[in-house]
Design a protein around this motif. Structure first.
Motif, PDB file in Angstrom:
ATOM      1  N   VAL A  36      10.664   9.879  11.728  1.00  0.00           N
ATOM      2  CA  VAL A  36      10.259  10.413  10.426  1.00  0.00           C
ATOM      3  C   VAL A  36       9.323   9.412   9.749  1.00  0.00           C
ATOM      4  O   VAL A  36       9.628   8.214   9.675  1.00  0.00           O
ATOM      5  CB  VAL A  36      11.489  10.736   9.546  1.00  0.00           C
ATOM      6  N   ALA A  37       8.179   9.914   9.304  1.00  0.00           N
ATOM      7  CA  ALA A  37       7.220   9.119   8.526  1.00  0.00           C
ATOM      8  C   ALA A  37       7.662   9.209   7.072  1.00  0.00           C
ATOM      9  O   ALA A  37       7.426  10.216   6.411  1.00  0.00           O
ATOM     10  CB  ALA A  37       5.812   9.688   8.691  1.00  0.00           C
ATOM     11  N   ALA A  38       8.341   8.164   6.594  1.00  0.00           N
ATOM     12  CA  ALA A  38       8.992   8.222   5.282  1.00  0.00           C
ATOM     13  C   ALA A  38       8.019   7.798   4.183  1.00  0.00           C
ATOM     14  O   ALA A  38       8.134   6.711   3.620  1.00  0.00           O
ATOM     15  CB  ALA A  38      10.233   7.335   5.298  1.00  0.00           C
ATOM     16  N   ASP A  39       7.086   8.657   3.881  1.00  0.00           N
ATOM     17  CA  ASP A  39       6.048   8.324   2.898  1.00  0.00           C
ATOM     18  C   ASP A  39       6.491   8.730   1.494  1.00  0.00           C
ATOM     19  O   ASP A  39       5.983   9.701   0.922  1.00  0.00           O
ATOM     20  CB  ASP A  39       4.724   8.997   3.276  1.00  0.00           C
ATOM     21  N   LEU A  60      12.330   5.067  12.304  1.00  0.00           N
ATOM     22  CA  LEU A  60      11.861   5.355  10.945  1.00  0.00           C
ATOM     23  C   LEU A  60      10.510   4.671  10.770  1.00  0.00           C
ATOM     24  O   LEU A  60      10.390   3.462  10.995  1.00  0.00           O
ATOM     25  CB  LEU A  60      12.849   4.807   9.913  1.00  0.00           C
ATOM     26  N   LYS A  61       9.505   5.450  10.372  1.00  0.00           N
ATOM     27  CA  LYS A  61       8.177   4.868  10.142  1.00  0.00           C
ATOM     28  C   LYS A  61       7.971   4.694   8.649  1.00  0.00           C
ATOM     29  O   LYS A  61       8.195   5.636   7.886  1.00  0.00           O
ATOM     30  CB  LYS A  61       7.085   5.781  10.725  1.00  0.00           C
ATOM     31  N   THR A  62       7.575   3.482   8.260  1.00  0.00           N
ATOM     32  CA  THR A  62       7.395   3.197   6.831  1.00  0.00           C
ATOM     33  C   THR A  62       5.937   2.864   6.511  1.00  0.00           C
ATOM     34  O   THR A  62       5.188   2.429   7.384  1.00  0.00           O
ATOM     35  CB  THR A  62       8.257   1.973   6.419  1.00  0.00           C
ATOM     36  N   HIS A  63       5.592   3.082   5.218  1.00  0.00           N
ATOM     37  CA  HIS A  63       4.386   2.481   4.626  1.00  0.00           C
ATOM     38  C   HIS A  63       4.929   1.673   3.449  1.00  0.00           C
ATOM     39  O   HIS A  63       4.992   2.153   2.315  1.00  0.00           O
ATOM     40  CB  HIS A  63       3.418   3.560   4.119  1.00  0.00           C
ATOM     41  N   ILE A  64       5.337   0.458   3.735  1.00  0.00           N
ATOM     42  CA  ILE A  64       6.108  -0.306   2.757  1.00  0.00           C
ATOM     43  C   ILE A  64       5.279  -0.645   1.510  1.00  0.00           C
ATOM     44  O   ILE A  64       5.816  -0.815   0.423  1.00  0.00           O
ATOM     45  CB  ILE A  64       6.701  -1.581   3.421  1.00  0.00           C
ATOM     46  N   ASP A  65       3.941  -0.688   1.652  1.00  0.00           N
ATOM     47  CA  ASP A  65       3.106  -1.047   0.493  1.00  0.00           C
ATOM     48  C   ASP A  65       2.939   0.108  -0.491  1.00  0.00           C
ATOM     49  O   ASP A  65       2.296  -0.039  -1.530  1.00  0.00           O
ATOM     50  CB  ASP A  65       1.729  -1.585   0.936  1.00  0.00           C
ATOM     51  N   ILE A 229       5.977  12.061  15.423  1.00  0.00           N
ATOM     52  CA  ILE A 229       6.112  11.451  14.092  1.00  0.00           C
ATOM     53  C   ILE A 229       5.865  12.557  13.076  1.00  0.00           C
ATOM     54  O   ILE A 229       4.780  13.154  13.049  1.00  0.00           O
ATOM     55  CB  ILE A 229       5.092  10.316  13.896  1.00  0.00           C
ATOM     56  N   VAL A 230       6.875  12.833  12.258  1.00  0.00           N
ATOM     57  CA  VAL A 230       6.774  13.957  11.321  1.00  0.00           C
ATOM     58  C   VAL A 230       7.064  13.464   9.906  1.00  0.00           C
ATOM     59  O   VAL A 230       8.072  12.786   9.682  1.00  0.00           O
ATOM     60  CB  VAL A 230       7.773  15.079  11.705  1.00  0.00           C
ATOM     61  N   GLY A 231       6.178  13.786   8.986  1.00  0.00           N
ATOM     62  CA  GLY A 231       6.332  13.337   7.605  1.00  0.00           C
ATOM     63  C   GLY A 231       6.660  14.468   6.651  1.00  0.00           C
ATOM     64  O   GLY A 231       7.802  14.922   6.570  1.00  0.00           O
ATOM     65  N   ARG A 232       5.637  14.966   5.948  1.00  0.00           N
ATOM     66  CA  ARG A 232       5.858  15.921   4.864  1.00  0.00           C
ATOM     67  C   ARG A 232       6.557  17.198   5.306  1.00  0.00           C
ATOM     68  O   ARG A 232       7.233  17.841   4.500  1.00  0.00           O
ATOM     69  CB  ARG A 232       4.520  16.246   4.190  1.00  0.00           C
ATOM     70  N   ALA A 233       6.433  17.555   6.576  1.00  0.00           N
ATOM     71  CA  ALA A 233       7.119  18.767   7.055  1.00  0.00           C
ATOM     72  C   ALA A 233       8.632  18.623   6.946  1.00  0.00           C
ATOM     73  O   ALA A 233       9.358  19.612   6.975  1.00  0.00           O
ATOM     74  CB  ALA A 233       6.731  19.040   8.508  1.00  0.00           C
TER      75      ALA A 233
END
Ligand code: BMP
Length: 262
Positions: A36-39, A60-65, A229-233
Motif C-alpha cells: 500500500v502506498a500510504a500517501d 508499506l510504501k511511505t512518502h515520509i516528507d 503498489i496501490v494507493g488511492r484505490a
C-alpha cells in the motif's frame, strides 16, 4: 529456468539480496504481493492506515516528507506495526542527486531514512555514483535499493529502451545492494531481482495528472512483476481501506497463481 517461473518461496531461497529474501518469505507466509502506498498527510492517519491494512500487505510504501507532524516517535510506532503485522517498509524517496549529496540525504537530516526503511529507491540520472553513495550508507545496515527503471505516468522520460537497459546494467553490477526495480514488467532473467509496480487499479484508468492504472492481471500475470503498489484505490474518498486491501490482496495473489500455472 527463468526465475519468474519459480514461485516466490523458491526465489526467496535463491535471491541474493537479504531484504528481497525476507520480503519474498513474508509474501509467501501472508499470501500477499500487495504494497500500500500510504500517501496521507499526518502521523495519526499514517499509523491508522498502517494498522488497518497491515494484515493484508507485504510492504508499506511511505512518502515520509509529506507528513506534517513527522517525529522520531512516528518511525518507532511504524516499526512496531511492521513487526506486529509482519510487513516491510519502503520509503519512496526517489533520490536523484550526486553520490556525495544522497549519502547525506539518506543517512542524516530529519528523516534518517536508512535507519528505519528496509528499501528505498533512486533515479540513475546522475550515473553510477548515486548507487555508490547510497550503498555506502545502506549496505552496512542491510538495506536494499530499488532502481526506477520505468515510471507509470503517461509521458515518462524513463520509459525508453536505452534508459531502462542502463538501469539493468547498473543493477547487475551492484547486485550486492540493488534488490530490484520499480518497473511495469520484468526486465532481465540474467539475475533475480524483485519487481514492484505502481499505477495499479481495478476501477479507475488514471488521474488528472498523468497517472495510469493497469490491472493486477496485466502486471503480475502478463508482465511478470512481483508486487502491486496501490494507493488511492485503497483509501481514497468513499473507500473502506480494509475492504479494498483485502480485495487487492486477493486480486494480486490470484494473478500470481495464474502466472505460475500458465
Ligand atoms: P496511487 O495508486 O494513489 O496513484 O499512488 C501511486 C504511488 O506510487 C504514489 O505514491 C507515487 O509516488 C508512486 N509512484 C507512481 O505512481 N509511479 C511511479 O512510476 C513511481 C512511483 O513511485
Amino acid at each position: 529456468m527463468a526465475s519468474s517461473s519459480l514461485d516466490y518461496l523458491e526465489r526467496s531461497k535463491r535471491i541474493s539480496s537479504p531484504v528481497a529474501k525476507e520480503l519474498l518469505q513474508i509474501m509467501v507466509e501472508k499470501q500477499s504481493n500487495l504494497s500500500v502506498a500510504a500517501d496521507v498527510k499526518t502521523k495519526q492517519e499514517l499509523l491508522e492506515l498502517a494498522d488497518q491494512v497491515g494484515p493484508y500487505i507485504c510492504l508499506l510504501k511511505t512518502h515520509i516528507d509529506v507528513i506534517l507532524d513527522f517525529d522520531a516517535d512516528l518511525v518507532d510506532q511504524l516499526t512496531k506495526l511492521a513487526e506486529k503485522h509482519r510487513f516491510m517498509i519502503f520509503e519512496d524517496r526517489k533520490f536523484a542527486d550526486i553520490g556525495n549529496t544522497v549519502r547525506m540525504q539518506y543517512g542524516a537530516g530529519i528523516y534518517r531514512i536508512a535507519s528505519w526503511s528496509h528499501f528505498t529507491n533512486c533515479h540513475i540520472i546522475p550515473g553510477e555514483g548515486i548507487i555508490q553513495g547510497l550503498k555506502e550508507v545502506g549496505a552496512p545496515l542491510g538495506r536494499g535499493l530499488l532502481l526506477l527503471a520505468e515510471m507509470s505516468t503517461v509521458d515518462s522520460l524513463a520509459n525508453t529502451p536505452q534508459y531502462t537497459a542502463k538501469n539493468v546494467e547498473l543493477a547487475l553490477k551492484h547486485s550486492d545492494f540493488v534488490a530490484g526495480f520499480i518497473a511495469s514488467r520484468r526486465l532481465t532473467d540474467e539475475s533475480d531481482f524483485i519487481y514492484m509496480t505502481p499505477g495499479v487499479g481495478l476501477d479507475a484508468k488514471g488521474d488528472a495528472l498523468g497517472q495510469q492504472y493497469r490491472s493486477p492481471t496485466q502486471i503480475i500475470t502478463h508482465n511478470r512483476s512481483d508486487i502491486i503498489i496501490v494507493g488511492r484505490a485503497i483509501y481514497g474518498p468513499g473507500k473502506d481501506p480494509v475492504v479494498e486491501a483485502q480485495r487487492y490482496q486477493r486480486a494480486g495473489w490470484e494473478a500470481y497463481l495464474a502466472r505460475l500455472s500458465s
